[in-house]
Design a protein around this motif. Structure first.
Motif, PDB file in Angstrom:
ATOM      1  N   ILE A   1     -63.434  50.404 -32.644  1.00  0.00           N
ATOM      2  CA  ILE A   1     -63.615  50.728 -34.057  1.00  0.00           C
ATOM      3  C   ILE A   1     -64.080  49.476 -34.785  1.00  0.00           C
ATOM      4  N   ASP A   2     -65.175  49.608 -35.508  1.00  0.00           N
ATOM      5  CA  ASP A   2     -65.662  48.558 -36.393  1.00  0.00           C
ATOM      6  C   ASP A   2     -65.331  48.985 -37.817  1.00  0.00           C
ATOM      7  N   PRO A   3     -64.306  48.400 -38.430  1.00  0.00           N
ATOM      8  CA  PRO A   3     -63.930  48.835 -39.774  1.00  0.00           C
ATOM      9  C   PRO A   3     -65.071  48.765 -40.779  1.00  0.00           C
ATOM     10  N   ALA A   4     -65.983  47.818 -40.603  1.00  0.00           N
ATOM     11  CA  ALA A   4     -67.099  47.683 -41.548  1.00  0.00           C
ATOM     12  C   ALA A   4     -68.024  48.892 -41.521  1.00  0.00           C
ATOM     13  N   ALA A   5     -67.966  49.667 -40.437  1.00  0.00           N
ATOM     14  CA  ALA A   5     -68.849  50.829 -40.305  1.00  0.00           C
ATOM     15  C   ALA A   5     -68.217  52.107 -40.841  1.00  0.00           C
ATOM     16  N   LEU A   6     -66.949  52.041 -41.289  1.00  0.00           N
ATOM     17  CA  LEU A   6     -66.249  53.234 -41.750  1.00  0.00           C
ATOM     18  C   LEU A   6     -66.037  53.183 -43.253  1.00  0.00           C
ATOM     19  N   ASP A   7     -65.771  54.328 -43.819  1.00  0.00           N
ATOM     20  CA  ASP A   7     -65.428  54.425 -45.238  1.00  0.00           C
ATOM     21  C   ASP A   7     -64.104  53.700 -45.456  1.00  0.00           C
ATOM     22  N   PRO A   8     -64.043  52.699 -46.334  1.00  0.00           N
ATOM     23  CA  PRO A   8     -62.792  51.952 -46.513  1.00  0.00           C
ATOM     24  C   PRO A   8     -61.620  52.808 -46.970  1.00  0.00           C
ATOM     25  N   TYR A   9     -61.905  53.925 -47.648  1.00  0.00           N
ATOM     26  CA  TYR A   9     -60.830  54.780 -48.129  1.00  0.00           C
ATOM     27  C   TYR A   9     -60.343  55.763 -47.066  1.00  0.00           C
ATOM     28  N   GLU A  10     -60.929  55.675 -45.869  1.00  0.00           N
ATOM     29  CA  GLU A  10     -60.481  56.505 -44.750  1.00  0.00           C
ATOM     30  C   GLU A  10     -59.752  55.675 -43.701  1.00  0.00           C
ATOM     31  N   MET A  11     -59.311  54.474 -44.097  1.00  0.00           N
ATOM     32  CA  MET A  11     -58.548  53.596 -43.209  1.00  0.00           C
ATOM     33  C   MET A  11     -57.317  53.079 -43.954  1.00  0.00           C
ATOM     34  N   SER A  12     -56.194  53.018 -43.246  1.00  0.00           N
ATOM     35  CA  SER A  12     -54.946  52.564 -43.859  1.00  0.00           C
ATOM     36  C   SER A  12     -54.198  51.634 -42.927  1.00  0.00           C
ATOM     37  N   VAL A  13     -53.220  50.934 -43.495  1.00  0.00           N
ATOM     38  CA  VAL A  13     -52.309  50.087 -42.727  1.00  0.00           C
ATOM     39  C   VAL A  13     -50.888  50.537 -43.055  1.00  0.00           C
ATOM     40  N   ALA A  14     -50.113  50.868 -42.031  1.00  0.00           N
ATOM     41  CA  ALA A  14     -48.725  51.298 -42.222  1.00  0.00           C
ATOM     42  C   ALA A  14     -47.861  50.606 -41.176  1.00  0.00           C
ATOM     43  N   LEU A  15     -47.430  49.392 -41.470  1.00  0.00           N
ATOM     44  CA  LEU A  15     -46.672  48.592 -40.515  1.00  0.00           C
ATOM     45  C   LEU A  15     -45.209  48.494 -40.923  1.00  0.00           C
ATOM     46  N   ALA A  16     -44.362  48.237 -39.942  1.00  0.00           N
ATOM     47  CA  ALA A  16     -42.947  47.974 -40.215  1.00  0.00           C
ATOM     48  C   ALA A  16     -42.765  46.496 -40.527  1.00  0.00           C
ATOM     49  N   SER A  17     -41.723  46.196 -41.261  1.00  0.00           N
ATOM     50  CA  SER A  17     -41.416  44.810 -41.601  1.00  0.00           C
ATOM     51  C   SER A  17     -39.915  44.607 -41.533  1.00  0.00           C
ATOM     52  N   GLY A  18     -39.520  43.390 -41.171  1.00  0.00           N
ATOM     53  CA  GLY A  18     -38.099  43.089 -41.063  1.00  0.00           C
ATOM     54  C   GLY A  18     -37.720  41.904 -41.920  1.00  0.00           C
ATOM     55  N   SER A  19     -37.709  40.734 -41.321  1.00  0.00           N
ATOM     56  CA  SER A  19     -37.216  39.555 -42.029  1.00  0.00           C
ATOM     57  C   SER A  19     -38.290  38.808 -42.794  1.00  0.00           C
ATOM     58  N   GLY A  20     -39.565  39.191 -42.637  1.00  0.00           N
ATOM     59  CA  GLY A  20     -40.624  38.558 -43.414  1.00  0.00           C
ATOM     60  C   GLY A  20     -41.045  37.204 -42.879  1.00  0.00           C
TER      61      GLY A  20
END
Length: 440
Positions: free
Chosen positions: A95-114
């Motif tokens: 996947i090349d993010p630059a080739a996709l619609d930016p509004y059709e990509m997301s980031v959903a990561l977990a976080s703990g202690s920072g």
């Protein structure tokens, strides 16, 4: 999390891993199959003043090798590890993010202690130098949402993003949330998590949970479900996965579809964590049962379970009791690789999910690490050696201290498995020595 009829199917098309075994899914998979421990004495600072002196470190990691220099100066090691894993996952998925619609990509990561490492350095600078100042990026580098924000900026991902916080259970919660985002119309989501908990400040905080081992022998420091279980060894790293709409993946010709996020469930028992205290077996079992039901999977159809594997006798007994309650007479194989690289908190749950997907891809079960003599109440169907066997359905479980329970069901997609290497059902599988019908 149940997929409504006709809703998009969420599949994993890319895997990125960075942990004590090194950088890359292939490197990690070799470690998992060999059972070679990567645990060692902490080298990033002198741990002699601490009860815990062992950890799973990512040796030789250089952030500049995996991200632009302008991001290096802005970020903590935890975020830098995520950049490394995310880059791998996107490359794996082609996947090349630059080739996709930016509004059709997301980031959903977990976080703990920072951002522990960055934060400690700046606070030491604040209180020890005449300038009494901190760097300009202190305000963002330590923040628990920093990784999600920086990755979305780096790749121009402007879809609905999120941070999931549930201690070690967060790594699975992020994958479940990614599947929800796909079903709501976002075709590509980065999910998973990483952790970098090896600064003096971070280790001090972790010691308050009284769940880490004080042993100095890396070979027997972390042994979940074993008669010698005495706590866990912390570690850094984790996994980032590309979760994608199946139709989107097929339309663009994704090179690999590792498996589908078939079902997930999370429960909360509301019990403050105390070492040696009994957990809520009912709520943990309920998470497993709901995940199976939402996936449309019967207990007997699960090929392997990747447990939380905290490594404390009471917690291990609770986990085994919850599995027996959820699975009844079914006896799926059970394996964990956490003792090889350390407990990575939310990164470890994401890494377990990646391991499950790799097991499905290769039709191999890696052996359970650290469990030589199961303790009383902990006798499950542990995988004792590398086992060639068809792997179609897996469950990954995680518990976060203070009451979080999450179960995730991952399933292979046989109807679209033509791109597997080799294709499912087309290769002669190695046959184990005759020790019964199913050698695990």
């Amino acid at each position: 999390m149940t997929r409504p009829a006709g809703a998009p199917r969420a599949v994993v098309t890319g895997i990125g891993i960075v942990c004590a075994s090194g950088v890359g899914a292939d490197t990690y998979w070799k470690t998992a199959l060999s059972g070679e421990s990567r645990i060692g004495r902490i080298s990033q600072f002198d741990p002699s003043r601490y009860e815990t002196t062992l950890a799973g470190e990512v040796d030789g990691f250089q952030a500049a090798d995996h991200m632009p220099s302008r991001f290096v100066v802005q970020t903590d090691r935890w975020t830098q590890l995520a950049f490394c894993a995310a880059g791998q996952a996107l490359a794996d998925a082609e996947i090349d993010p630059a080739a996709l619609d930016p509004y059709e990509m997301s980031v959903a990561l977990a976080s703990g202690s920072g951002g522990n490492v960055f934060g400690q350095r700046e606070l030491q600078r604040l209180w020890s130098s005449p300038s009494r100042t901190v760097g300009a990026y202190q305000s963002i580098a330590w923040f628990y949402a920093a990784t999600v924000g920086q990755l979305s900026i780096m790749y121009g991902m402007k879809g609905p993003s999120a941070v999931l916080v549930a201690e070690s259970a967060g790594g699975l919660d992020s994958l479940a949330h990614a599947a929800r985002l796909v079903r709501r119309g976002t075709p590509v989501v980065l999910a998973g998590g990483t952790e970098a908990p090896l600064s003096p400040y971070a280790l001090t905080c972790q010691q308050h949970n009284h769940a880490m081992t004080a042993r100095a022998d890396p070979a027997r420091a972390y042994c979940p479900f074993d008669v010698d279980a005495d706590g866990y060894v912390p570690g850094e790293g984790g996994a980032v996965l590309v979760v994608e709409d199946l139709d989107h993946a097929l339309a663009r010709g994704a090179p690999v579809i590792y498996g589908e996020i078939a079902g997930a469930a999370a429960t909360f028992d509301g019990r403050p964590w105390r070492r040696g205290a009994e957990g809520d077996v009912e709520q943990y079992a309920r998470a497993m049962t709901m995940a199976l039901r939402r996936a449309g999977v019967r207990p007997g159809e699960v090929d392997v379970v990747f447990p939380d594997a905290l490594g404390l006798p009471a917690a291990d007994r609770d986990e085994c009791a919850a599995m027996r309650a959820a699975y009844g007479s079914a006896s799926p194989a059970v394996t964990t690789q956490k003792p090889l690289v350390g407990r990575l908190y939310q990164g470890g749950a994401a890494l377990d999910a990646a391991t499950a997907l790799l097991a499905m891809r290769h039709d191999l079960l890696p052996p359970a690490a650290g469990t030589r003599r199961p303790a009383r109440g902990c006798r499950l169907n542990f995988v004792s050696e590398v086992t060639p066997t068809p792997v179609f359905t897996t469950m990954v479980n995680a518990r976060g201290l203070d009451g979080f329970n999450t179960s995730l069901v991952l399933r292979r997609c046989p109807e679209i498995d033509l791109n597997a290497v080799p294709a499912a059902g087309t290769r002669p599988r190695p046959q184990p020595e005759k020790k019964g019908d199913n050698q695990r």
